[in-house]
Scaffold this active site. Structure first.
Site, PDB file in Angstrom:
ATOM      1  N   SER A  69       0.706  -1.110   0.048  1.00 57.66           N
ATOM      2  CA  SER A  69      -0.046  -0.178   0.140  1.00 57.66           C
ATOM      3  C   SER A  69       0.962   1.373  -0.087  1.00 57.66           C
ATOM      4  O   SER A  69       2.075   1.355   0.545  1.00 57.66           O
ATOM      5  CB  SER A  69      -0.835  -0.010   1.158  1.00 57.66           C
ATOM      6  OG  SER A  69      -1.691  -1.074   1.405  1.00 57.66           O
TER       7      SER A  69
HETATM    8  N1  SAH Z   1      -1.482  -4.494   3.904  1.00 54.29           N
HETATM    9  C1  SAH Z   1      -0.400  -5.005   2.921  1.00 54.29           C
HETATM   10  C2  SAH Z   1      -1.197  -4.596   1.409  1.00 54.29           C
HETATM   11  C3  SAH Z   1      -1.227  -6.034   0.522  1.00 54.29           C
HETATM   12  S1  SAH Z   1      -2.156  -5.952  -1.011  1.00 54.29           S
HETATM   13  C4  SAH Z   1       0.871  -4.427   2.866  1.00 54.29           C
HETATM   14  O1  SAH Z   1       1.138  -3.497   3.788  1.00 54.29           O
HETATM   15  O2  SAH Z   1       1.651  -4.896   2.088  1.00 54.29           O
HETATM   16  C5  SAH Z   1      -3.705  -6.839  -0.279  1.00 54.29           C
HETATM   17  C6  SAH Z   1      -3.431  -8.391   0.198  1.00 54.29           C
HETATM   18  O3  SAH Z   1      -4.679  -8.837   0.651  1.00 54.29           O
HETATM   19  C7  SAH Z   1      -2.898  -9.261  -0.851  1.00 54.29           C
HETATM   20  O4  SAH Z   1      -1.623  -9.755  -0.186  1.00 54.29           O
HETATM   21  C8  SAH Z   1      -3.817 -10.223  -0.935  1.00 54.29           C
HETATM   22  O5  SAH Z   1      -2.943 -11.675  -1.235  1.00 54.29           O
HETATM   23  C9  SAH Z   1      -4.490 -10.327   0.108  1.00 54.29           C
HETATM   24  N2  SAH Z   1      -5.971 -10.750   0.201  1.00 54.29           N
HETATM   25  C10 SAH Z   1      -6.960 -10.707  -0.860  1.00 54.29           C
HETATM   26  N3  SAH Z   1      -7.834 -11.238  -0.701  1.00 54.29           N
HETATM   27  C11 SAH Z   1      -7.839 -11.874   0.609  1.00 54.29           C
HETATM   28  C12 SAH Z   1      -8.694 -12.638   1.520  1.00 54.29           C
HETATM   29  N4  SAH Z   1      -9.715 -13.033   1.083  1.00 54.29           N
HETATM   30  N5  SAH Z   1      -8.231 -13.203   2.738  1.00 54.29           N
HETATM   31  C13 SAH Z   1      -6.995 -12.620   3.151  1.00 54.29           C
HETATM   32  N6  SAH Z   1      -6.107 -11.994   2.313  1.00 54.29           N
HETATM   33  C14 SAH Z   1      -6.571 -11.479   1.122  1.00 54.29           C
END
Ligand code: SAH
Length: 222
Positions: A69
């Site tokens: 993010s």
């Molecule tokens: N907070 C993270 C942002 C990562 S992007 C950071 O600081 O890097 C969003 C993430 O959500 C991805 O890794 C993706 O695999 C995860 N994601 C998507 N759908 C999901 C679900 N149903 N349950 C858990 N994680 C999920």
């Protein structure tokens, strides 16, 4: 001595301070959040090849088609998480979408404990390593489908979802404490906005916030 590491070490404090100034100009007001953003080593959550761009205002890949993010988004979500009136430390936080673990590390600085769920097992492992490197000890990671939340640890003061949904998963709202808040991106057509839902004794109150851009919340695990 590993010179490339000490190189980023020397510049990262300065570039982090520039990032904090930018966050201030972009409207982040909570001084605790600004100081945490100035302390958490964002470059440790990215591939070494991307580490010198870690403090840019850019969306960067973390592998498996996912992205870290933006600094503004992480700061904004943390600011909303903390803005409950008394500004005290949060007790229990749930994050959906651990990714590389950066948002989790930031939340861990303003909460007693952060539970975080990620659907991709490889990213759970990577985030665990990153959090260890960054010396974060109060984050508990789990591989699973975030739609279900974590009923065994509920209720949560704050639930932060870092992947965009088309609707709010009902199980998550049920795991929100009275006085708690959930912060998450929601997709409507081509647009995505952050939403804030507060659970009061009278019921749920929702508010649309900033325009954002997140990867989608996907069903099941991978
Ligand atoms: N907070 C993270 C942002 C990562 S992007 C950071 O600081 O890097 C969003 C993430 O959500 C991805 O890794 C993706 O695999 C995860 N994601 C998507 N759908 C999901 C679900 N149903 N349950 C858990 N994680 C999920």
């Amino acid at each position: 001595m590993n010179t490339s590491y000490s190189g980023i070490g020397m510049t990262s404090q300065r570039t982090r301070m520039r990032m904090v100034e930018r966050l201030r100009q972009q409207g982040i007001r909570d001084e605790i959040v600004l100081s945490v953003m100035g302390e958490v080593p964002r470059h440790l959550f990215l591939d070494e090849a991307l580490a010198d761009r870690a403090y840019d205002d850019k969306s960067l890949p973390i592998g498996f088609g996912q992205t870290i993010s933006l600094p503004f988004t992480v700061a904004r979500m943390t600011e909303l998480a903390r803005a409950r009136g008394d500004q005290s430390d949060l007790n229990k936080v749930l994050e959906i979408g651990t990714g590389c673990g950066y948002q989790c590390a930031v939340l861990a600085r303003v909460a007693k404990v952060v539970h975080s769920i990620e659907r991709l097992v490889q990213l759970t492992a990577r985030a665990r390593k990153n959090l260890l490197n960054a010396r974060v000890t109060n984050a508990r990671l789990r591989h699973g489908d975030g739609h279900k939340g974590m009923p065994t640890e509920a209720p949560f003061d704050v639930i932060v979802m870092t992947a965009a949904a088309t609707h709010v998963p009902k199980a998550l709202l049920e795991q929100l404490a009275v006085g708690g808040r959930m912060i998450f991106p929601m997709v409507k057509g081509e647009e995505q906005h952050l939403w804030l839902i507060e659970r009061t004794a009278q019921g749920l109150r929702e508010k649309r916030m900033d325009a954002v851009k997140f990867v989608p919340l996907l069903p099941g695990t991978g």
